[in-house]
Design a protein around this motif. Structure first.
Motif, PDB file in Angstrom:
ATOM      1  N   VAL A  22       0.889  -1.230  -0.039  1.00 50.66           N
ATOM      2  CA  VAL A  22      -0.021  -0.084  -0.223  1.00 50.66           C
ATOM      3  C   VAL A  22       0.949   1.245  -0.033  1.00 50.66           C
ATOM      4  CG1 VAL A  22      -1.724   1.239   1.290  1.00 50.66           C
ATOM      5  CG2 VAL A  22      -1.938  -0.979   1.141  1.00 50.66           C
ATOM      6  N   ILE A  23       1.989   1.156   0.784  1.00 52.25           N
ATOM      7  CA  ILE A  23       2.819   2.302   0.841  1.00 52.25           C
ATOM      8  C   ILE A  23       3.423   2.615  -0.519  1.00 52.25           C
ATOM      9  CG2 ILE A  23       4.814   3.269   1.840  1.00 52.25           C
ATOM     10  CD1 ILE A  23       4.068   1.958   4.399  1.00 52.25           C
ATOM     11  N   ALA A  24       3.730   1.786  -0.957  1.00 54.38           N
ATOM     12  CA  ALA A  24       4.571   1.432  -2.482  1.00 54.38           C
ATOM     13  C   ALA A  24       3.647   2.217  -3.241  1.00 54.38           C
ATOM     14  CB  ALA A  24       5.261   0.312  -2.941  1.00 54.38           C
ATOM     15  N   PHE A  25       2.447   1.912  -3.562  1.00 51.62           N
ATOM     16  CA  PHE A  25       1.338   2.363  -4.278  1.00 51.62           C
ATOM     17  C   PHE A  25       1.115   3.859  -3.986  1.00 51.62           C
ATOM     18  CE2 PHE A  25      -0.666  -1.949  -4.886  1.00 51.62           C
ATOM     19  CZ  PHE A  25      -0.127  -1.935  -6.308  1.00 51.62           C
ATOM     20  N   VAL A  26       1.069   4.350  -2.867  1.00 50.06           N
ATOM     21  CA  VAL A  26       0.850   5.746  -2.420  1.00 50.06           C
ATOM     22  C   VAL A  26       2.099   6.535  -2.866  1.00 50.06           C
ATOM     23  CG1 VAL A  26       0.625   7.419  -0.567  1.00 50.06           C
ATOM     24  CG2 VAL A  26      -0.839   5.343  -0.595  1.00 50.06           C
ATOM     25  N   PHE A 101       8.775  -0.838  -9.600  1.00 46.33           N
ATOM     26  CA  PHE A 101       9.075   0.162  -8.540  1.00 46.33           C
ATOM     27  C   PHE A 101       9.232  -0.822  -7.173  1.00 46.33           C
ATOM     28  CE2 PHE A 101       7.873   3.069  -5.233  1.00 46.33           C
ATOM     29  CZ  PHE A 101       8.625   4.139  -5.260  1.00 46.33           C
ATOM     30  N   ALA A 102       8.845  -1.916  -7.278  1.00 46.30           N
ATOM     31  CA  ALA A 102       8.845  -2.935  -6.174  1.00 46.30           C
ATOM     32  C   ALA A 102      10.197  -3.325  -5.943  1.00 46.30           C
ATOM     33  CB  ALA A 102       8.076  -4.321  -6.538  1.00 46.30           C
ATOM     34  N   ILE A 103      11.187  -3.276  -6.783  1.00 44.63           N
ATOM     35  CA  ILE A 103      12.511  -3.608  -6.269  1.00 44.63           C
ATOM     36  C   ILE A 103      13.583  -2.622  -6.084  1.00 44.63           C
ATOM     37  CG2 ILE A 103      12.337  -5.552  -7.938  1.00 44.63           C
ATOM     38  CD1 ILE A 103      14.379  -3.895  -9.679  1.00 44.63           C
ATOM     39  N   ILE A 104      12.827  -1.272  -5.945  1.00 49.90           N
ATOM     40  CA  ILE A 104      13.823  -0.153  -5.537  1.00 49.90           C
ATOM     41  C   ILE A 104      13.998  -0.005  -3.997  1.00 49.90           C
ATOM     42  CG2 ILE A 104      14.275   2.288  -5.875  1.00 49.90           C
ATOM     43  CD1 ILE A 104      12.754   1.693  -8.659  1.00 49.90           C
ATOM     44  N   GLN A 129      11.766  -1.749   0.517  1.00 48.67           N
ATOM     45  CA  GLN A 129      11.583  -2.111  -0.933  1.00 48.67           C
ATOM     46  C   GLN A 129      10.426  -3.232  -0.621  1.00 48.67           C
ATOM     47  OE1 GLN A 129      15.727  -3.598  -1.316  1.00 48.67           O
ATOM     48  NE2 GLN A 129      14.837  -4.463  -3.012  1.00 48.67           N
ATOM     49  N   VAL A 130       9.584  -3.135  -1.585  1.00 47.69           N
ATOM     50  CA  VAL A 130       8.364  -4.388  -1.488  1.00 47.69           C
ATOM     51  C   VAL A 130       9.087  -5.637  -1.586  1.00 47.69           C
ATOM     52  CG1 VAL A 130       6.266  -4.967  -3.004  1.00 47.69           C
ATOM     53  CG2 VAL A 130       7.006  -2.693  -2.706  1.00 47.69           C
ATOM     54  N   ALA A 131       9.998  -5.852  -2.360  1.00 46.36           N
ATOM     55  CA  ALA A 131      10.424  -7.455  -2.601  1.00 46.36           C
ATOM     56  C   ALA A 131      11.938  -7.205  -2.915  1.00 46.36           C
ATOM     57  CB  ALA A 131       9.958  -8.005  -3.473  1.00 46.36           C
ATOM     58  N   ASP A 132      12.758  -7.922  -2.171  1.00 44.97           N
ATOM     59  CA  ASP A 132      14.349  -7.734  -2.407  1.00 44.97           C
ATOM     60  C   ASP A 132      14.552  -8.735  -3.114  1.00 44.97           C
ATOM     61  OD1 ASP A 132      17.087  -7.296  -2.449  1.00 44.97           O
ATOM     62  OD2 ASP A 132      17.401  -7.561  -0.474  1.00 44.97           O
TER      63      ASP A 132
ATOM     64  N   ALA B  18      -1.459  -4.328  -8.209  1.00 45.20           N
ATOM     65  CA  ALA B  18      -1.698  -3.288  -9.478  1.00 45.20           C
ATOM     66  C   ALA B  18      -2.533  -3.653 -10.459  1.00 45.20           C
ATOM     67  CB  ALA B  18      -0.047  -3.340  -9.969  1.00 45.20           C
ATOM     68  N   PHE B  19      -2.737  -4.880 -10.727  1.00 48.35           N
ATOM     69  CA  PHE B  19      -3.735  -4.931 -11.838  1.00 48.35           C
ATOM     70  C   PHE B  19      -5.140  -4.683 -11.244  1.00 48.35           C
ATOM     71  CE2 PHE B  19      -5.787  -7.918 -14.855  1.00 48.35           C
ATOM     72  CZ  PHE B  19      -5.023  -7.781 -15.910  1.00 48.35           C
ATOM     73  N   VAL B  20      -5.632  -5.045 -10.183  1.00 53.44           N
ATOM     74  CA  VAL B  20      -6.805  -4.584  -9.557  1.00 53.44           C
ATOM     75  C   VAL B  20      -6.895  -3.192  -9.299  1.00 53.44           C
ATOM     76  CG1 VAL B  20      -8.165  -4.964  -7.433  1.00 53.44           C
ATOM     77  CG2 VAL B  20      -6.812  -6.899  -8.162  1.00 53.44           C
ATOM     78  N   LEU B  21      -5.857  -2.453  -9.079  1.00 58.64           N
ATOM     79  CA  LEU B  21      -5.928  -1.189  -8.885  1.00 58.64           C
ATOM     80  C   LEU B  21      -6.104  -0.608 -10.350  1.00 58.64           C
ATOM     81  CD1 LEU B  21      -5.272   1.135  -6.864  1.00 58.64           C
ATOM     82  CD2 LEU B  21      -3.141   1.443  -8.084  1.00 58.64           C
ATOM     83  N   VAL B  22      -5.615  -1.106 -11.602  1.00 57.29           N
ATOM     84  CA  VAL B  22      -5.863  -0.283 -12.696  1.00 57.29           C
ATOM     85  C   VAL B  22      -7.174  -0.749 -12.901  1.00 57.29           C
ATOM     86  CG1 VAL B  22      -5.293  -0.556 -15.116  1.00 57.29           C
ATOM     87  CG2 VAL B  22      -3.363  -0.560 -13.361  1.00 57.29           C
TER      88      VAL B  22
END
Lengths: 425, 121
Positions: A22-26, A101-104, A129-132, B18-22
């Motif tokens: 959620v934080i990553a999306f925001v 963005f997930a890997i940064i 990061q979301v996933a390392d 992400a897919f669900v968000l779009v």
């Protein structure tokens, strides 16, 4: 199967993953929104205009206003389009943009003795990061390739001429520069010895300011990456994909309403992510320069965005300054300059690394080994430079010939015509 | 589950979200926007005049050749990345091998150029 999936995954892990996502999306969406505003504002200033200044303080909410407006606009699907693919394409464009963005690693304390992770009250150790992902760089390359599918299919499924041309151009451009992108990344991998993004940041943090990959890899891969990255983003001066003077809007000509907004969002999200990737791979990511660590992980966040802003400004500056390339120039630059240079540089770097280790080599002395490798590398780079030179001369002559103009005569031509006149006429 | 797979599971979940968000964006818009198509409105765009000819046109063969060249260089990257990670372990032996490998590839590029494939006139 149940055991395999649930083994070692606690409820806390799942909650943590959800919070991180959620934080990553925001962050992703807010950063993209601000990037659109930033680009419009900076370009305006560079063109002696004011730019958005009505909606919110300094016009900050302009992007939001535009987005809300697009929600209320009628969506038009052209009669001749392939409806399913036409509706699928925005997903294919935006989802990879999010995924990169997930890997940064966007924050974290990388000061000596720390590896950028924090221990949460629940006992989990996590990085910012979301996933390392262990093969983060490969993941980045894969996602940047997948994003092309969105553009390609959007243009193809529109069933219209301009979008089709735009998408074919986009594909050829993206695959040409992807090769240079990957090869310049190989130098980074070579000095860092790992494919994981957090590992690369850590390797750079150990060396402080002069441990940055930009300096350690010798600047050349950095510049190749910036040029190839800009081309990969289809941003000016490489925006032939949507060259509005020739192709109306390029691949998204037929898109309207919120579907168009998805492509627009993906484009700017990719810009932010590409800037973040450059910061991560070449500028040390969230690690501080000159040992100026402060406030633990939050300091890393500040450092990361300070560096990111530098590159976002650079992208905007490119757009405001540079004229668009012609298609043949674009292809020449990619194939005849960037690829040979990154190949040659990779060998130079490899030679230097091996010599530093004092390995026993082909010749008697290490110096001779290094000279051999340097010679081969320089030869490859020279081939590239010659090819480009030839290509530029050839295309210039052909262009003049096709206009019915004679090319500028060389000294030899002049000498030949003089003797001809003397002898024959 | 191993840490290796767990990270990729996170990525998969993130991708799904992400897919669900779009989908949510598109779905929300489809609820509130007007929908009044007309014959003229859904016609393909061609600078304001009625479209001429078939829209599914062929494209240049040279795009295909660039795609072939790309495959060559991408496969090469697949070989170079593992080598670059473990260069310290392979030492000079690995380096010489990579010099030979890259030299052959450079020959391939030079050949493509000699055949005029890279010329975009």
């Amino acid at each position: 199967m149940t055991n395999f999936l649930s083994d070692g995954v606690s409820a806390g892990d799942i909650v943590l993953a959800g919070i991180k996502a959620v934080i990553a999306f925001v962050i992703c969406l807010v950063a993209t929104m601000l990037m659109v505003w930033f680009e419009r504002k900076v370009v305006s200033r560079l063109q002696n205009r004011i730019g958005p200044n009505v909606t919110g303080p300094f016009g900050l909410l302009q992007t939001l206003a535009d987005g809300i407006k697009l929600f209320f606009k009628e969506d038009i699907i052209p009669s001749r389009s392939d409806r399913f693919v036409f509706q699928l394409a925005p997903y294919l464009s935006l989802v990879p943009a999010f995924l990169t963005f997930a890997i940064i690693p966007i924050a974290g304390d990388f000061s000596p003795g720390n590896d950028g992770t924090v221990t949460l009250p629940g006992g989990q150790v996590t990085g910012f990061q979301v996933a390392d992902v262990p093969a983060g760089i490969l993941f980045f390359l894969a996602m940047s390739s997948l994003g092309i599918y969105g553009i390609m299919l959007a243009g193809w499924s529109s069933g219209s001429k301009y979008p089709l041309l735009g998408s074919v151009r986009a594909t050829a451009q993206a695959i040409s520069y992807e090769a240079a992108l990957g090869l310049s990344l190989a130098s980074v991998i070579l000095v860092s010895g790992t494919l994981s993004t957090s590992g690369i940041v850590q390797a750079q943090a150990e060396g402080g300011f002069f441990g940055m990959n930009m300096i350690v890899t010798g600047f050349v891969p950095f510049f190749v990456f910036i040029v190839a990255g800009t081309a990969e983003l289809n941003r000016p001066p490489f925006d032939l994909v949507e060259a509005e003077q020739e192709l109306v809007g390029g691949f998204h000509t037929e898109y309207s309403s919120i579907r168009f907004a998805m492509f627009f969002l993906a484009e700017f999200m990719n810009t932010v992510t590409m800037g973040a990737i450059i910061v991560t791979l070449f500028m040390g990511g969230p690690s501080a320069w000159f040992g100026l660590y402060f406030l633990g992980w939050f300091g890393g966040f500040v450092w990361f965005f300070a560096k990111l802003l530098l590159f976002l400004f650079m992208f905007v500056w490119f757009r405001a300054t540079l004229p668009r390339l012609r298609y043949d120039q674009l292809m020449d630059l990619g194939w005849k300059l960037l690829i040979p240079i990154s190949l040659g540089w990779l060998l130079v770097l490899g030679g230097i690394r091996v010599a530093q280790n004092g390995d026993i080599g082909l010749f008697e002395s290490n110096t001779a080994d290094v000279i051999f490798v340097l010679a081969v590398s320089l030869a490859i780079m020279a081939i590239g430079a010659t090819l480009l030179q030839k290509a530029i001369t050839n295309s210039a002559q052909e262009r003049l010939a096709s206009r019915g103009l004679r090319s500028v005569p060389t000294q030899q031509d002049l000498a030949a015509s003089t003797t001809e006149q003397d002898g024959g006429h | 589950m191993s840490d290796f797979l767990r990270e990729y599971l996170l990525v998969a979940i993130f991708g799904l979200m992400a897919f669900v968000l779009v989908g949510a964006f598109l779905g929300l818009a489809s609820l509130i926007r007007p929908d009044r198509p007309s014959a003229g409105k859904i016609e393909n765009y061609e600078s304001g005049v009625d479209p001429i000819g078939s829209m599914w046109s062929q494209s240049q063969i040279r795009y295909y050749i660039f795609a072939l060249l790309f495959v060559m260089f991408d496969v090469e990257a697949v070989f170079i990345f593992p080598w670059a990670v473990r260069l310290e372990a392979f030492g000079f032996f690995g380096l010489v091998e990579m010099v030979i490998f890259i030299f052959i590839l450079a020959l391939g590029l030079a050949y493509a150029w000699r055949k005029g494939v890279l010329r975009w006139a």
